[in-house]
Design a protein around this motif. Structure first.
Motif, PDB file in Angstrom:
ATOM      1  N   GLU A 137      13.173  -5.093  -5.360  1.00 16.05           N
ATOM      2  CA  GLU A 137      14.306  -4.257  -4.997  1.00 16.05           C
ATOM      3  C   GLU A 137      13.585  -2.738  -5.184  1.00 16.05           C
ATOM      4  OE1 GLU A 137      18.060  -4.308  -8.118  1.00 16.05           O
ATOM      5  OE2 GLU A 137      17.107  -5.942  -8.382  1.00 16.05           O
ATOM      6  N   LEU A 138      12.684  -2.564  -5.797  1.00 13.86           N
ATOM      7  CA  LEU A 138      12.830  -1.062  -6.996  1.00 13.86           C
ATOM      8  C   LEU A 138      12.348  -0.184  -5.970  1.00 13.86           C
ATOM      9  CD1 LEU A 138      13.027  -1.706 -10.316  1.00 13.86           C
ATOM     10  CD2 LEU A 138      15.067  -0.512  -9.347  1.00 13.86           C
ATOM     11  N   LEU A 139      11.013  -0.587  -5.636  1.00 18.47           N
ATOM     12  CA  LEU A 139      10.222   0.223  -5.130  1.00 18.47           C
ATOM     13  C   LEU A 139      10.460   0.807  -3.532  1.00 18.47           C
ATOM     14  CD1 LEU A 139       6.445  -1.527  -6.222  1.00 18.47           C
ATOM     15  CD2 LEU A 139       7.128   1.210  -6.616  1.00 18.47           C
ATOM     16  N   PRO A 140       9.914   1.991  -3.165  1.00 18.35           N
ATOM     17  CA  PRO A 140      10.436   2.739  -1.526  1.00 18.35           C
ATOM     18  C   PRO A 140       9.336   1.634  -0.859  1.00 18.35           C
ATOM     19  CG  PRO A 140       9.430   4.047  -3.124  1.00 18.35           C
ATOM     20  CD  PRO A 140       8.870   2.612  -3.827  1.00 18.35           C
ATOM     21  N   ILE A 141      10.665   1.351   0.722  1.00 23.48           N
ATOM     22  CA  ILE A 141      10.137   0.018   1.319  1.00 23.48           C
ATOM     23  C   ILE A 141       8.761   0.394   1.905  1.00 23.48           C
ATOM     24  CG2 ILE A 141      11.233  -0.839   3.534  1.00 23.48           C
ATOM     25  CD1 ILE A 141      13.883  -0.080   2.706  1.00 23.48           C
ATOM     26  N   GLY A 142       8.743   2.032   2.245  1.00 22.85           N
ATOM     27  CA  GLY A 142       7.392   2.008   3.022  1.00 22.85           C
ATOM     28  C   GLY A 142       6.080   1.541   2.290  1.00 22.85           C
ATOM     29  N   LEU A 143       6.499   1.811   1.263  1.00 29.13           N
ATOM     30  CA  LEU A 143       5.136   1.629  -0.265  1.00 29.13           C
ATOM     31  C   LEU A 143       5.068   0.199   0.050  1.00 29.13           C
ATOM     32  CD1 LEU A 143       2.309   2.694  -2.212  1.00 29.13           C
ATOM     33  CD2 LEU A 143       4.696   2.068  -4.112  1.00 29.13           C
ATOM     34  N   LEU A 144       5.871  -0.858  -0.495  1.00 27.12           N
ATOM     35  CA  LEU A 144       6.182  -2.740  -0.265  1.00 27.12           C
ATOM     36  C   LEU A 144       5.519  -2.252   1.274  1.00 27.12           C
ATOM     37  CD1 LEU A 144       8.862  -2.608  -2.024  1.00 27.12           C
ATOM     38  CD2 LEU A 144       6.631  -3.027  -2.917  1.00 27.12           C
ATOM     39  N   ALA A 145       5.089  -2.127   2.411  1.00 28.43           N
ATOM     40  CA  ALA A 145       5.486  -2.652   3.432  1.00 28.43           C
ATOM     41  C   ALA A 145       4.019  -1.964   3.990  1.00 28.43           C
ATOM     42  CB  ALA A 145       5.785  -1.588   4.966  1.00 28.43           C
ATOM     43  N   GLN A 146       2.623  -1.700   2.649  1.00 28.08           N
ATOM     44  CA  GLN A 146       1.350  -1.661   2.529  1.00 28.08           C
ATOM     45  C   GLN A 146       0.740  -2.683   2.759  1.00 28.08           C
ATOM     46  OE1 GLN A 146       0.154   2.209   0.881  1.00 28.08           O
ATOM     47  NE2 GLN A 146       1.729   3.056   1.747  1.00 28.08           N
ATOM     48  N   ALA A 147       0.111  -3.354   3.376  1.00 28.41           N
ATOM     49  CA  ALA A 147      -0.561  -4.505   3.401  1.00 28.41           C
ATOM     50  C   ALA A 147      -1.684  -5.146   2.535  1.00 28.41           C
ATOM     51  CB  ALA A 147      -1.916  -5.100   4.397  1.00 28.41           C
ATOM     52  N   GLU A 148      -2.012  -4.156   1.194  1.00 27.81           N
ATOM     53  CA  GLU A 148      -2.834  -3.083   0.629  1.00 27.81           C
ATOM     54  C   GLU A 148      -1.831  -4.228  -1.276  1.00 27.81           C
ATOM     55  OE1 GLU A 148      -5.213  -0.379  -0.066  1.00 27.81           O
ATOM     56  OE2 GLU A 148      -6.704  -0.939   1.750  1.00 27.81           O
ATOM     57  N   THR A 149      -0.569  -3.187  -1.023  1.00 28.53           N
ATOM     58  CA  THR A 149       0.443  -3.153  -1.843  1.00 28.53           C
ATOM     59  C   THR A 149       0.755  -4.799  -1.937  1.00 28.53           C
ATOM     60  OG1 THR A 149       1.118  -0.904  -1.359  1.00 28.53           O
ATOM     61  CG2 THR A 149       2.504  -2.034  -2.902  1.00 28.53           C
ATOM     62  N   LEU A 150       1.129  -5.147  -1.362  1.00 27.64           N
ATOM     63  CA  LEU A 150       1.922  -6.797  -0.914  1.00 27.64           C
ATOM     64  C   LEU A 150       0.352  -7.345  -1.789  1.00 27.64           C
ATOM     65  CD1 LEU A 150       3.502  -7.038   2.521  1.00 27.64           C
ATOM     66  CD2 LEU A 150       4.760  -6.849  -0.097  1.00 27.64           C
ATOM     67  N   GLN A 151      -0.962  -7.115  -1.634  1.00 21.46           N
ATOM     68  CA  GLN A 151      -1.915  -8.378  -1.795  1.00 21.46           C
ATOM     69  C   GLN A 151      -1.582  -7.454  -3.673  1.00 21.46           C
ATOM     70  OE1 GLN A 151      -5.479  -7.589  -0.382  1.00 21.46           O
ATOM     71  NE2 GLN A 151      -6.645  -9.303  -1.240  1.00 21.46           N
ATOM     72  N   PHE A 152      -1.475  -6.099  -4.103  1.00 25.04           N
ATOM     73  CA  PHE A 152      -1.947  -6.783  -5.148  1.00 25.04           C
ATOM     74  C   PHE A 152      -0.696  -6.652  -6.448  1.00 25.04           C
ATOM     75  CE2 PHE A 152       0.055  -4.400  -9.325  1.00 25.04           C
ATOM     76  CZ  PHE A 152      -0.909  -3.155  -9.753  1.00 25.04           C
ATOM     77  N   PHE A 153       0.982  -6.834  -5.589  1.00 23.92           N
ATOM     78  CA  PHE A 153       1.386  -7.644  -6.015  1.00 23.92           C
ATOM     79  C   PHE A 153       1.510  -8.744  -6.231  1.00 23.92           C
ATOM     80  CE2 PHE A 153       3.808  -3.384  -5.983  1.00 23.92           C
ATOM     81  CZ  PHE A 153       4.453  -3.398  -6.971  1.00 23.92           C
TER      82      PHE A 153
END
Length: 440
Positions: A137-153
């Motif tokens: 809900e809070l983070l920029p969509i572009g950042l969340l779209a990255q595979a490494e970011t999703l893996q981290f979360f």
């Protein structure tokens, strides 16, 4: 709200230090180890939260220590001054002066809402896990779209995953961002000894969260890493100033206090005792500082909007300089918690509507001076969906003028509610407050 200027005189290792800070920005204060970064953060904390984590050297031969902060909220500028004066007894007297903004900050810090003023590496629990829904809900969509970011979360939010400092720090920042977006008073955030431990994906996510928090209020980062964009650079003191400063910040004392508080919180978590149980009764009686309102009908937003400014004006005109609270969702006859039926969208709209109504009060009050809290109602220990108690906390006010609503109506608080004053009563009330006689 933000801090525009900090001045230290004979505090901890500092003889004299002055820093100007920018709003809605990440301010970086850089300095080598033992240059006083934590002391600087502690001075701000002590001036706003209170002197509980300060230690004194003692001895009447020491000079006074002084911390000065300039707080800004909208068009309101307020100076907060902490002065530590050595006494002949060997102790140190600490006095803090400030106004409505400082009082509002302390009210938020004492409340259970969870906004922090200081975030340090040592108070991030490794067992803390990321709230994935809040992150999305809070983070920029572009950042969340990255595979490494999703893996981290995915790893950081998994109950079976390995807890880490990285996950803990990101989880805390997500929570602090969420709290600031919900609150009318958005505190600055001091970040000490945290960012240098980030690397790779954690650093990118952490920086994005700090930028988002800064956009809400202000972020002040203390770091020993070289930063070309540093707002201010501290130099290592040539000698230990603790011997000549009357007072300094003791982070071990703060840790002990927070550990004790944390242990209490953990005990409560093991055996929860909901503060707002459905059908429960509040012990506090209605008075000139407390008002209960049951919301009937199927349009609760309109019901609250219709009277919120009237009650706030009545509290402001109470005349004794005491804070007041209005609770919607509590039956006034027997103080039973019945709740107000609101969706999540309604809660956001409620904050907007109430803020809009209170903005029309004259003379104006700072938006950060009042607090809007939406408390979840529970039943047998579980939260009831879409049922809340709405609390509006009103600041203390001692004014020779009378406050009015946007419709130019003047109300005053009574023990049983509020009362609208007619023109003659307004004149009499004004004369009484100013020591005048209507016979003149």
């Amino acid at each position: 709200m933000f801090i525009s200027n900090v001045e230290l005189r004979e505090f901890g290792p500092f003889t004299a230090e002055s820093v100007q800070l920018a709003p809605n920005a990440i301010n970086v204060i850089e300095g080598p180890n033992a240059s006083g970064k934590t002391q600087f953060a502690g001075a701000i904390l002590a001036a706003l939260e209170g002197p509980g984590a300060l230690c004194s050297k003692g001895g009447s031969g020491l000079g006074r220590s002084c911390v000065t902060l300039d707080l800004v909220s909208g068009n309101v500028v307020e100076r907060v001054i902490l002065v530590a004066s050595p006494l002949s007894t060997g102790k140190v007297s600490v006095d803090i002066s400030g106004g409505e903004l400082a009082s509002a900050v302390r009210g938020v810090l004492r409340a259970t809402s969870g906004q922090r003023l200081l975030l340090s590496a040592w108070d991030i629990g490794g067992q803390t896990r990321v709230d994935l829904a809040s992150a999305r809900e809070l983070l920029p969509i572009g950042l969340l779209a990255q595979a490494e970011t999703l893996q981290f979360f995915e790893q950081a939010s998994s109950p079976g995953g390995s807890a880490s400092f990285s996950a803990g720090s990101i989880a805390v920042l997500i929570e602090q961002l969420r709290l600031r977006r919900q609150s009318p008073l958005k505190l600055p955030l001091l970040v000490d000894d945290v960012c240098y431990k980030w690397s790779g994906r954690t650093k990118e996510i952490g920086q994005a969260l700090l930028q988002a928090i800064a956009a809400e209020s202000q972020v002040i980062v203390f770091t020993h890493q070289a930063d070309s964009q540093a707002t201010y650079r501290l130099q290592r003191p040539e000698a230990d100033r603790k011997q000549s400063s009357a007072i300094w910040f003791d982070n071990e004392k703060l840790r002990l206090r927070q550990r004790t508080s944390g242990a209490s919180t953990r005990r409560q978590a093991q055996a929860p005792a909901p503060r707002w149980p459905l059908g429960g009764k509040l012990a506090k009686q209605e008075s000139r500082t407390c008002e209960y309102k049951e919301v009937k009908g199927d349009r609760p937003l309109n019901s609250i909007k219709a009277v919120v400014d009237q009650y706030v004006v009545a509290f402001l005109n109470e005349g004794h300089g005491r804070q007041g609270s209005i609770f919607w969702g509590v039956r006034d006859e027997d103080h039973s918690i019945v709740g107000v039926r609101l969706s999540r969208a309604d809660c956001d709209e409620l904050r907007r509507v109430v803020t809009e109504r209170l903005h029309q009060i004259f003379p104006p009050i700072a938006p950060s001076a009042y607090t809007i809290e939406v408390h979840s109602v529970s039943d047998e220990g579980a939260e009831v969906t879409d049922l809340y108690v709405v609390e509006v906390r009103v600041p203390s006010a001692k004014s020779r003028l009378l406050y009015s609503t946007g419709g130019q109506e003047v109300y005053i608080k009574t023990d049983s509610g509020k009362r609208r004053l007619n023109p003659l009563e307004i004149q009499k009330e004004f004369a009484l407050r100013n020591g005048l006689s209507l016979d003149q």
